[in-house]
Scaffold this motif. Sequence first.
Motif, PDB file in Angstrom:
ATOM      1  N   ARG A 175     -18.792   8.380  11.117  1.00  0.00           N
ATOM      2  CA  ARG A 175     -19.441   9.426  10.328  1.00  0.00           C
ATOM      3  C   ARG A 175     -19.446  10.749  11.085  1.00  0.00           C
ATOM      4  NH1 ARG A 175     -23.983   7.102   9.655  1.00  0.00           N
ATOM      5  NH2 ARG A 175     -23.282   5.898   7.852  1.00  0.00           N
ATOM      6  N   GLU A 176     -19.703  10.697  12.394  1.00  0.00           N
ATOM      7  CA  GLU A 176     -19.686  11.930  13.181  1.00  0.00           C
ATOM      8  C   GLU A 176     -18.290  12.538  13.223  1.00  0.00           C
ATOM      9  OE1 GLU A 176     -22.339  13.633  14.373  1.00  0.00           O
ATOM     10  OE2 GLU A 176     -23.375  12.116  13.160  1.00  0.00           O
ATOM     11  N   ALA A 177     -17.275  11.687  13.348  1.00  0.00           N
ATOM     12  CA  ALA A 177     -15.895  12.186  13.343  1.00  0.00           C
ATOM     13  C   ALA A 177     -15.553  12.809  12.000  1.00  0.00           C
ATOM     14  CB  ALA A 177     -14.934  11.042  13.668  1.00  0.00           C
ATOM     15  N   GLU A 178     -16.055  12.211  10.937  1.00  0.00           N
ATOM     16  CA  GLU A 178     -15.804  12.732   9.595  1.00  0.00           C
ATOM     17  C   GLU A 178     -16.496  14.087   9.407  1.00  0.00           C
ATOM     18  OE1 GLU A 178     -15.310   9.852   6.186  1.00  0.00           O
ATOM     19  OE2 GLU A 178     -17.235  10.753   5.684  1.00  0.00           O
ATOM     20  N   LYS A 179     -17.723  14.210   9.887  1.00  0.00           N
ATOM     21  CA  LYS A 179     -18.427  15.484   9.768  1.00  0.00           C
ATOM     22  C   LYS A 179     -17.707  16.581  10.549  1.00  0.00           C
ATOM     23  CE  LYS A 179     -22.619  13.921  10.802  1.00  0.00           C
ATOM     24  NZ  LYS A 179     -24.094  13.954  11.034  1.00  0.00           N
TER      25      LYS A 179
END
Length: 336
Positions: A175-179
């Motif tokens: 999720r952090e990589a996606e953000k």
Amino acid sequence: MTKLANDTRVFKINPKIDVQNVRFNNRYGFNLAGHLYLPLDFDAESQYAAIVISGPFGAVKEQSSGLYAQTLAERGFVTLAFDQSMTGESSGPVRNVASPDIFVEDFSAAVDFVGMQSFVDRDKIGAIGICGLGSHVLTAASVDVRIKAVATSVMYDMSESMWDGLNHSKTASQREAEKQLLADQRWADAEKGQPAPGLHELPFDDQNHPQQSRVLFPAQLPEDADPVTTEFFNYYRGRAFHPRSVNSTTAWTATSPLSYYNFGLQAHIEAISPRPALIVTGEKAHSRYMAEASYQRLKDPKELVVVPGATHTDLYDQMDLIPFDRFEKFFKENLQ
């Protein structure tokens, strides 16, 4: 209202059903495009129950929602299938932006429109959301009490799916990589002055890097495609291809997930009660767990129908599997 011209519907058309092009505004000023279906033996002096219908997420009114609308018009309802704002024939200077707030509002705008027709009883208006628009219609019904009965077909929670991944598969690091990818995309869009298309649900490679694409489905199905991708491909690129459908030809704007991260659909669906809800899903639908989770949260009166043997997209257009008898019974009993 005008007669339907340049008919591009992708399902078998019943010539006995009168269908008309209509346009109406939502409260944000978007002009929505719809097809209004009138029941057999329509009498303009009578008062009818009406059902507003939209979905699936990324589809247009000429696809599944139109099929549902036509079939329920055959069974005595005034029905309205419509394109969401910024998609299909509906207005929006930026195309194919997915917005949970605006898409929820679009259902209420559709209620506005049908309720303004002299032949519709305002106390007998229902709504159906198909696939990803199922989560939006439940959200709309939780606050818009003019929706007297609400139903979903293969309901798919777009907020949960984008934030959590299918079957809650997304990790915190993913999720952090996606953000971060979405933050970089915003810089790119700002520098270029226009949004780029991209995937609203991002796959990850073996190194946990999110992958992006300018189209949801390529012209040819990859040999290693998973069953869910294959199922969607066969519908949108195959038997129900439509040039205005996001899923058939292009993709959403790449930053669309940001809105769904911040807008939890179905936050107050318990408040639909005491108005009734019908949740329909397929026994083999990959989205089944989402529909059942919503059903568990809903308060009575509620009904769950699991169609034996049906996959997710089977309930888009397979007439031998869509339980129209159950939809008809539900709305006739609850829009009295």
